[in-house]
Every structure is written in structure tokens, then in C-alpha cells.
Write an enzyme that holds these catalytic residues in place. Structure first.
Site, PDB file in Angstrom:
ATOM      1  CB  THR A  98      10.827   2.060  -0.482  1.00  0.00           C
ATOM      2  OG1 THR A  98       9.785   2.429   0.636  1.00  0.00           O
ATOM      3  CG2 THR A  98      11.958   2.922  -0.386  1.00  0.00           C
ATOM      4  CE  LYS A 139       2.042  -2.130   5.517  1.00  0.00           C
ATOM      5  NZ  LYS A 139       2.001  -1.624   4.521  1.00  0.00           N
ATOM      6  CB  THR A 169       6.834  -4.414   9.868  1.00  0.00           C
ATOM      7  OG1 THR A 169       7.882  -4.001   9.240  1.00  0.00           O
ATOM      8  CG2 THR A 169       7.203  -5.463  10.764  1.00  0.00           C
ATOM      9  CG  ASN A 170       3.293   0.677   7.992  1.00  0.00           C
ATOM     10  OD1 ASN A 170       3.752   1.433   7.343  1.00  0.00           O
ATOM     11  ND2 ASN A 170       2.051   0.946   8.309  1.00  0.00           N
ATOM     12  CB  THR A 171       7.417   2.938   7.829  1.00  0.00           C
ATOM     13  OG1 THR A 171       6.153   3.744   8.470  1.00  0.00           O
ATOM     14  CG2 THR A 171       7.063   2.992   6.376  1.00  0.00           C
ATOM     15  CG  ASN A 227       3.796   9.425   8.745  1.00  0.00           C
ATOM     16  OD1 ASN A 227       4.647   9.747   9.643  1.00  0.00           O
ATOM     17  ND2 ASN A 227       3.935   8.451   7.793  1.00  0.00           N
ATOM     18  CB  THR A 228      -2.589   9.172  11.670  1.00  0.00           C
ATOM     19  OG1 THR A 228      -2.627   9.093  10.328  1.00  0.00           O
ATOM     20  CG2 THR A 228      -3.711   9.532  12.277  1.00  0.00           C
ATOM     21  CG  PHE A 238      -3.845   7.493   6.875  1.00  0.00           C
ATOM     22  CD1 PHE A 238      -3.065   6.723   6.200  1.00  0.00           C
ATOM     23  CD2 PHE A 238      -4.562   7.148   7.759  1.00  0.00           C
ATOM     24  CE1 PHE A 238      -2.555   5.543   7.020  1.00  0.00           C
ATOM     25  CE2 PHE A 238      -4.465   5.919   8.669  1.00  0.00           C
ATOM     26  CZ  PHE A 238      -3.248   5.252   8.015  1.00  0.00           C
ATOM     27  CG  ASN A 264       5.529   7.922   4.209  1.00  0.00           C
ATOM     28  OD1 ASN A 264       4.704   8.634   4.638  1.00  0.00           O
ATOM     29  ND2 ASN A 264       5.789   6.729   4.289  1.00  0.00           N
ATOM     30  N   GLY A 268      12.101  -3.507   3.370  1.00  0.00           N
ATOM     31  CA  GLY A 268      13.403  -3.680   2.722  1.00  0.00           C
ATOM     32  C   GLY A 268      13.622  -4.442   1.731  1.00  0.00           C
ATOM     33  CB  ALA A 296      -4.189   3.786   3.984  1.00  0.00           C
ATOM     34  CG  ASN A 333      -1.954   1.053   8.103  1.00  0.00           C
ATOM     35  OD1 ASN A 333      -1.249   1.145   8.948  1.00  0.00           O
ATOM     36  ND2 ASN A 333      -1.606   2.245   6.815  1.00  0.00           N
ATOM     37  CB  ALA A 350      -0.964   0.021   1.166  1.00  0.00           C
ATOM     38  N   GLY A 351       0.277   2.379  -0.503  1.00  0.00           N
ATOM     39  CA  GLY A 351       0.950   3.769  -0.642  1.00  0.00           C
ATOM     40  C   GLY A 351       1.342   4.126  -1.885  1.00  0.00           C
ATOM     41  CB  SER A 400       0.392   4.823   9.403  1.00  0.00           C
ATOM     42  OG  SER A 400       0.886   6.245   9.309  1.00  0.00           O
TER      43      SER A 400
END
Length: 352
Positions: free
Chosen positions: A311, A210, A238-240, A174-175, A114, A110, A289, A85, A169, A61-62, A172
Site C-alpha cells: 500500500t 498468511k 499480517t493481512n488487512t 473479502n471472501t 480474489f 479493498n 503499514g 492471489a 491465504n 501479494a495483491g 482475506s
């Protein structure tokens, strides 16, 4: 990667990363991208939570947040695609700049938050999706929501009829406070609501969870317990990461989630540990990765039934999808495995 793709990547790297990503989406819309079609073989064909995959190499995703290029992506060599997402209401995300290339580390940071056009726009596009692809949606929650658990269920209810799978999700970074939903009680309640919504669909679909790579062993045990108790269909690990260990790029201290090559070992160890904690009874999707067939194979041998990446395309182009799938087929053959399933977890102990 052919010469044309190399030149295109070089040109994109001269631009702001978010601008370059937008141009990549436009290139896909116009057909100016590799399209080898499905990459498959008897060894690569994979069963994942009831899904029939031509190969186990998926798009994370992304990349296609709003489902704009479902057709072109389905012909790029991936075995399955995850978009989003997506949140119930459109939202702009965090202020720009919010995407940074870490070229020296083959990574990215990043803090999008969202940003997306909302579930109604996504549903309109999913309605016209290619029927011969396996397409899932990453479910998100609005930043200003007063009931984030309800947001996940709402997106699934609105878009579920056109999906093959959905991903919750809660990982993340970032939220604000979103990762708090990974706690045992909150996560159990959230997943119960999403799974109830799933059962109301005309065609119930697999639901994945996730998780973050920054969990303690106790937190991973809680994830394993919740996965068993709720009956979710799989975990994406996993996520970031919020870690910045060993980075060299000038952008290394930017806030946000780190993805790409530096995440490989950390995420693979989490994957192997979760495989151990669940006794290999819950399908796992390995992410973090991956940039080569060897790395995809390592995730599978550590316990993943399928893998995803994103990525690495920043540095290796879209043709990586087919290259990794074909390389994985060769590695399975080299080691005498007749299927992906035969290799899953075969070297898990190496990562524990």
C-alpha cells in the site's frame, strides 16, 4: 522518489484507484518505472526458509494479481516478490467500486474478492519468469468452491514447478467465511493437504501461512500450535484488518480490508506475540503499514526475518523498494548488526 515519479503519482491520484492500478501495471510493462536492479549487501543478504534473498524487503501479494509484470518487478529493488492471489478458476471478484484510497490516513480499503484470471493463466506467465528472482504465489480459493481446502492444493499442484515459495491465504476478509479456515482443526487439515501436494513437486518449496491481524490471543496460540505441528516453513503476519480505529478519511466506513499506515502498530504487535509464542523457531514475515526503512527495521527487531509492503507504493511510488532496502542497510550498520538475522527479535519485548 524523483520528479518524474512524483508527477506520475499525482496524475494517478486524479483517477479512480482501480483504474490507476491498471495503468501502473501498463507502465511497468512498457519500462516506464524505476529499475535499479537488485539492492544487496553483506548485511542485507538473508536466508528465509532455505531461500537466498538479496535483501529482506519483499512485495506483498495483491499488486500483481496475475503475474503480468514479473520481469520489471524483479528489477525494482525488491529482495523477493509475491504475486496473486490466484484461484483454480478465473473469477471477477466483487462488484466495483471495490478499492478506496484513504489519503488522509495513507491507507487503502479493498474488497476485491480474489479477482484473478485463474491458475492456468498464471502458470503460463510463471513458465517465462525471470530465473534470477525469488518469486512466490499467494494461493486462493474460489468464492463458490465446495471444497476450498482442495482449491489451495490444486493451485499449488498446477503452478508449483515454477515457484520459489507459496503462501496459503486464509486471512482475506473479502471472501465470505474464508477466515473460518484459520480455526485450529480446519487449518491443520488444509495445511496437511497443501504440504502433501508440495512433497509431490519435483522441487519441493517453502510454504507460508498468511494470517489476519484481528486474531485473539487464544487464536494466535492455535496458529502457533498448528505451525509447529504441521511443519510449515513460515508465517506471514499480517493481512488487512477489519478495524477502523482512528481513521479520518471520508472512505473510512467502506467495507473491506484496511491496509497501510494505520495497520502498522496492530500488525507489529501480532508479529511480536507470534514470535514469542513460537520461541522464534518459525520464520516470520512482517507485513502491515510499512512505508519507511525505520518501519521495516522495527518489524525485523520485533521478530520478522523478512518484510513485505504494497500500500505504501500508492503514496511513495515503486522507488520505495530500493529506498527501504538501502535505508535498512544503513540502520543495521548504525546499530552494529552484521546481518539481518542478528537483528531479528532484538526488540521484541518492546511490542509485547
Amino acid at each position: 522518489m524523483n520528479l518524474t515519479e512524483k508527477l506520475a503519482l499525482a496524475a494517478l491520484h486524479r483517477l479512480d484507484p482501480e483504474t490507476a492500478h491498471g495503468l501502473s501495471i501498463k507502465a511497468l510493462k512498457t519500462g516506464l518505472t524505476p529499475a535499479p536492479g537488485p539492492v544487496t549487501s553483506m548485511r542485507l543478504r538473508t536466508q528465509l526458509a532455505g531461500l537466498d534473498l538479496p535483501n529482506p524487503v519483499g512485495l506483498a501479494a495483491g499488486f500483481d494479481k496475475n503475474g503480468e509484470v514479473l520481469g520489471p518487478l524483479s528489477r525494482a529493488g525488491f529482495g523477493f516478490i509475491e504475486v496473486g492471489a490466484v484461484t483454480p478458476r478465473p473469477q471477477p471478484g466483487n462488484p466495483k467500486p471495490r478499492l478506496f484510497r484513504l489519503t488522509e490516513d495513507r491507507a487503502a480499503i479493498n474488497r476485491f474478492g480474489f479477482n484473478n484470471e485463474g491458475m492456468e493463466a498464471m502458470a503460463r506467465r510463471l513458465e517465462h519468469r525471470p530465473k534470477d528472482a525469488v518469486i512466490g504465489l499467494n494461493l486462493g480459493a474460489n468464492k463458490d468452491s465446495t471444497d476450498r481446502a482442495r482449491d489451495f492444493a490444486q493451485v499449488l499442484a498446477h503452478c508449483g514447478q515454477w515457484l520459489d515459495f507459496a503462501t496459503v491465504n486464509v486471512s482475506s476478509p473479502n471472501t465470505e467465511k474464508l477466515r473460518d479456515l484459520q480455526g485450529k482443526e480446519a487449518l491443520s487439515a488444509l495445511l496437511a493437504g497443501v504440504l502433501d501436494t508440495r512433497e509431490a513437486l519435483a522441487r519441493p518449496i517453502p510454504v507460508f501461512l498468511k494470517i489476519a491481524p484481528d486474531l485473539t490471543d487464544d487464536e494466535l496460540q492455535d496458529i502457533a500450535d498448528v505451525a509447529r505441528e504441521t511443519g510449515i516453513d513460515g508465517v506471514i503476519a499480517t493481512n488487512t484488518t477489519l478495524s477502523r480505529d482512528g481513521l479520518r478519511s471520508p472512505h473510512k466506513d467502506q467495507a473491506g480490508g484496511l491496509s497501510g499506515a494505520p495497520l502498522f502498530e496492530k500488525s507489529t504487535r501480532v508479529l511480536a506475540r507470534l514470535s514469542q509464542l513460537t520461541d522464534g523457531q518459525i520464520p516470520l514475515i512482517g507485513v502491515g503499514g510499512i512505508g519507511t526503512a525505520e518501519q521495516a527495521y522495527a518489524k525485523i527487531c520485533a521478530g520478522a526475518s523478512a518484510v513485505q509492503f504494497y500500500t505504501a507504493m500508492v503514496y511513495g511510488g515503486l522507488s520505495l523498494a530500493a529506498e527501504i532496502a538501502q535505508g535498512l542497510d544503513a540502520l543495521l550498520a548504525r546499530d552494529g548488526f552484521k546481518s539481518v538475522a542478528d537483528a531479528v527479535g532484538s526488540k521484541r519485548e518492546d511490542w509485547l
